[in-house]
Write an enzyme that holds these catalytic residues in place. Structure first.
Site, short mmCIF file in Angstrom:
data_model
loop_
_atom_site.label_atom_id
_atom_site.label_comp_id
_atom_site.label_asym_id
_atom_site.label_seq_id
_atom_site.Cartn_x
_atom_site.Cartn_y
_atom_site.Cartn_z
N TYR A 137 6.06 -10.97 1.90
CA TYR A 137 6.35 -11.33 2.97
C TYR A 137 6.62 -12.88 3.01
O TYR A 137 6.26 -13.45 1.94
CB TYR A 137 5.35 -11.00 4.20
CG TYR A 137 3.99 -11.52 4.08
CD1 TYR A 137 3.13 -11.15 3.05
CD2 TYR A 137 3.67 -13.02 4.61
CE1 TYR A 137 1.86 -11.88 2.74
CE2 TYR A 137 2.60 -13.59 4.20
CZ TYR A 137 1.64 -13.03 3.20
OH TYR A 137 0.59 -13.76 2.97
N GLY A 176 -8.72 -10.11 6.99
CA GLY A 176 -8.57 -11.17 7.89
C GLY A 176 -8.82 -11.08 9.10
O GLY A 176 -9.18 -12.07 9.93
N GLU A 221 -13.53 -12.41 4.60
CA GLU A 221 -12.88 -13.73 4.89
C GLU A 221 -13.45 -14.30 5.91
O GLU A 221 -13.26 -14.27 7.13
CB GLU A 221 -11.52 -13.49 5.09
CG GLU A 221 -10.75 -12.68 4.00
CD GLU A 221 -8.85 -12.57 4.18
OE1 GLU A 221 -8.66 -13.35 5.04
OE2 GLU A 221 -8.49 -11.64 3.90
N TRP A 273 0.38 -7.96 -1.25
CA TRP A 273 0.31 -7.63 0.11
C TRP A 273 1.56 -8.08 0.95
O TRP A 273 2.04 -8.99 0.77
CB TRP A 273 -0.66 -8.67 0.74
CG TRP A 273 -0.75 -8.40 2.14
CD1 TRP A 273 -0.27 -8.92 3.15
CD2 TRP A 273 -1.72 -7.61 2.72
NE1 TRP A 273 -0.52 -8.16 4.50
CE2 TRP A 273 -1.64 -7.57 4.38
CE3 TRP A 273 -2.98 -6.72 2.57
CZ2 TRP A 273 -2.47 -6.91 5.30
CZ3 TRP A 273 -3.37 -6.05 3.29
CH2 TRP A 273 -3.04 -6.14 4.67
#
Ligand SMILES: *[C@@H]1O[C@H](CO)[C@@H](O)[C@H](O)[C@H]1NC(C)=O
Ligand SMILES: *[C@@H]1O[C@H](CO)[C@@H](O)[C@H](O)[C@H]1NC(C)=O
Ligand SMILES: *[C@@H]1O[C@H](CO)[C@@H](O)[C@H](O)[C@H]1NC(C)=O
Ligand SMILES: *[C@@H]1O[C@H](CO)[C@@H](O)[C@H](O)[C@H]1NC(C)=O
Ligand SMILES: *[C@@H]1O[C@H](CO)[C@@H](O)[C@H](O)[C@H]1NC(C)=O
Ligand SMILES: *[C@@H]1O[C@H](CO)[C@@H](O)[C@H](O)[C@H]1NC(C)=O
Ligand SMILES: *[C@@H]1O[C@H](CO)[C@@H](O)[C@H](O)[C@H]1NC(C)=O
Ligand SMILES: *[C@@H]1O[C@H](CO)[C@@H](O)[C@H](O)[C@H]1NC(C)=O
Ligand SMILES: *[C@@H]1O[C@H](CO)[C@@H](O)[C@H](O)[C@H]1NC(C)=O
Length: 359
Positions: free
Chosen positions: A255, A100, A141, A341
């Protein structure tokens, strides 16, 4: 009981025990990403709960189109496979490229000509070979035009050809948007389906304080009763577009995001929030928050996502229940597996990693 009754009873018991395992094959891919600055040192990773681990990230040298690993990460990178295999000899390691934070235009430039694609492919093979990696994961991305998308298709096809001619049983994957289209641009599905081993569908970040309207929302829902955005909508979109379910790994976040409630007693979904607060939080930090502030925890099984709140803090995240339900979904849908992730965000007992592995 007569012996025939005992036999029948045992048979039924045996069948009941076997049923869950017969209803869905075990998942082939139980993967996770790791990056050097994640707070979890390479030596502290418990790799026994994973089949594949991604090293994040290799970068792209814009002048040579070759892969680069920053100097400060060289040691971790070159020892990655060796150290993980000491605890899990069968783990496969994969170099993830981009991410990202990478410059999407540099990927577009690299993919745009035959010779720059070749430089990239050659360097990727060299880098994996000399460091004992089993393959690559392209995390571009995102492509920004239909020609970027077409060039991505050419890149994957030339990459796969280079592997076949080198007689390598190496793994080629890509991390992709949750749907088969990004801003109305179609991914090159045909090339992806035939040249990739699988895609990593990033089924998270649907809502966050930084880019969404100021109201609480689940950031990685598996289902959305309003039909707008969810992991299952994304998976259905990919399969309808022609990507086989057996080439899809469902992404799960270790997360969450915290939001600042305007009114602490309005703490369900769509509660008004302060757009100038909040941010990402690791599962480990969320667990600490829950303990420290005795936060109320909620599992919403309709959307399959957890949230917790205390005072004006409201956090959307995946806990044991949502991870379990998502892995079960992956099995029921006949997906190849899942990925998360990232492993450094799990708590110190690897609770989420273990939960996913055992489901
Ligand atoms: C990119 O490659 C060029 C040519 O080899 C080299 O001079 C330069 O330092 C590299 N840049 C980075 C960021 O690695
Ligand atoms: C991103 O990559 C493009 C193409 O290589 C380059 O022109 C641009 O300067 C890069 N941007 C940044 C911020 O590095
Ligand atoms: C480059 O173009 C040639 C001719 O079209 C093709 O054979 C080759 O596979 C292409 N790709 C690479 C990476 O060399
Ligand atoms: C790669 O694996 C081989 C065989 O296990 C080993 O001899 C070699 O030292 C390894 N290389 C690196 C860079 O880890
Ligand atoms: C690829 O390598 C394997 C093992 O070394 C060998 O058995 C096989 O014949 C090779 N295949 C081709 C197409 O070269
Ligand atoms: C996937 O979703 C996009 C965006 O909503 C839509 O335009 C496209 O038609 C969908 N593809 C399929 C095959 O359903
Ligand atoms: C939102 O947060 C900012 C910064 O903390 C604060 O100045 C502002 O008053 C808050 N707005 C509301 C409506 O509570
Ligand atoms: C779960 O979420 C759905 C969709 O937003 C909502 O309609 C429902 O009321 C929620 N259930 C609970 C128990 O919060
Ligand atoms: C890890 O597990 C131990 C033993 O079950 C427990 O005491 C400890 O609180 C757990 N730590 C976390 C961070 O969950």
């Amino acid at each position: 009981m007569a012996s025939s009754q005992i036999f029948l009873f045992s048979l039924i018991t045996l069948l009941l025990l076997l049923l869950p395992s017969l209803s869905a094959a075990p998942l082939a891919v139980k993967a996770v990403y790791w990056f050097p600055d994640s707070g979890l040192p390479l030596k502290s990773i418990n790799p026994t709960f994973f089949s594949h681990m991604f090293y994040a990230f290799a970068g792209l040298n814009t002048s040579t189109n070759q892969l680069t690993i920053s100097k400060s990460n060289q040691d971790d990178f070159s020892q990655f496979t060796k150290i993980l295999r000491e605890k899990n000899p069968s783990i496969e390691t994969i170099i993830s490229i981009g991410g990202g934070g990478a410059n999407a235009s540099s990927f577009a430039a690299m993919a745009s000509t035959n010779s720059s694609r070749k430089a990239f492919i050659d360097s990727s093979i060299e880098l994996a070979r000399t460091n004992n990696f089993s393959g690559w994961d392209l995390d571009w991305e995102y492509p920004k035009s239909q020609s970027d998308m077409n060039n991505l298709g050419s890149l994957l096809s030339e990459w796969r050809s280079a592997l076949v001619s080198g007689n390598q049983s190496l793994i080629l994957t890509a991390a992709v948007y949750y749907k088969s289209t990004v801003d109305s641009l179609n991914y090159p599905i045909k090339s992806m389906a035939s040249n990739l081993d699988w895609i990593n569908v990033m089924a998270y970040d649907f809502y966050a304080p930084a880019w969404s309207p100021p109201e609480t929302q689940p950031h990685a829902a598996l289902y959305d009763p309003t039909g707008q955005i969810s992991g299952s909508i994304g998976v259905a979109n990919w399969t309808a577009a022609g990507m086989p379910a057996t080439k899809i790994a469902l992404g799960m976040p270790f997360y969450g995001y915290n939001w600042v409630l305007l009114n602490p007693s309005n703490h369900g979904y769509l509660a008004p929030t302060n757009s100038s607060g909040g941010g990402a939080m690791t599962y480990s930090a969320i667990k600490e928050f829950i303990e420290q502030y005795e936060a109320t925890t909620v599992f919403n099984s309709t959307v399959v996502e957890n949230y917790c709140y205390s005072g004006t803090t409201w956090i959307t995240y995946d806990d044991v229940q949502s991870i379990t339900a998502k892995v079960s979904y992956a099995k029921q849908q006949g997906l190849l597996g899942y990925f998360a992730w990232h492993v450094g965000a799990d708590d110190s007992n690897f609770t989420l990693s273990k939960t996913a592995w055992q489901t």
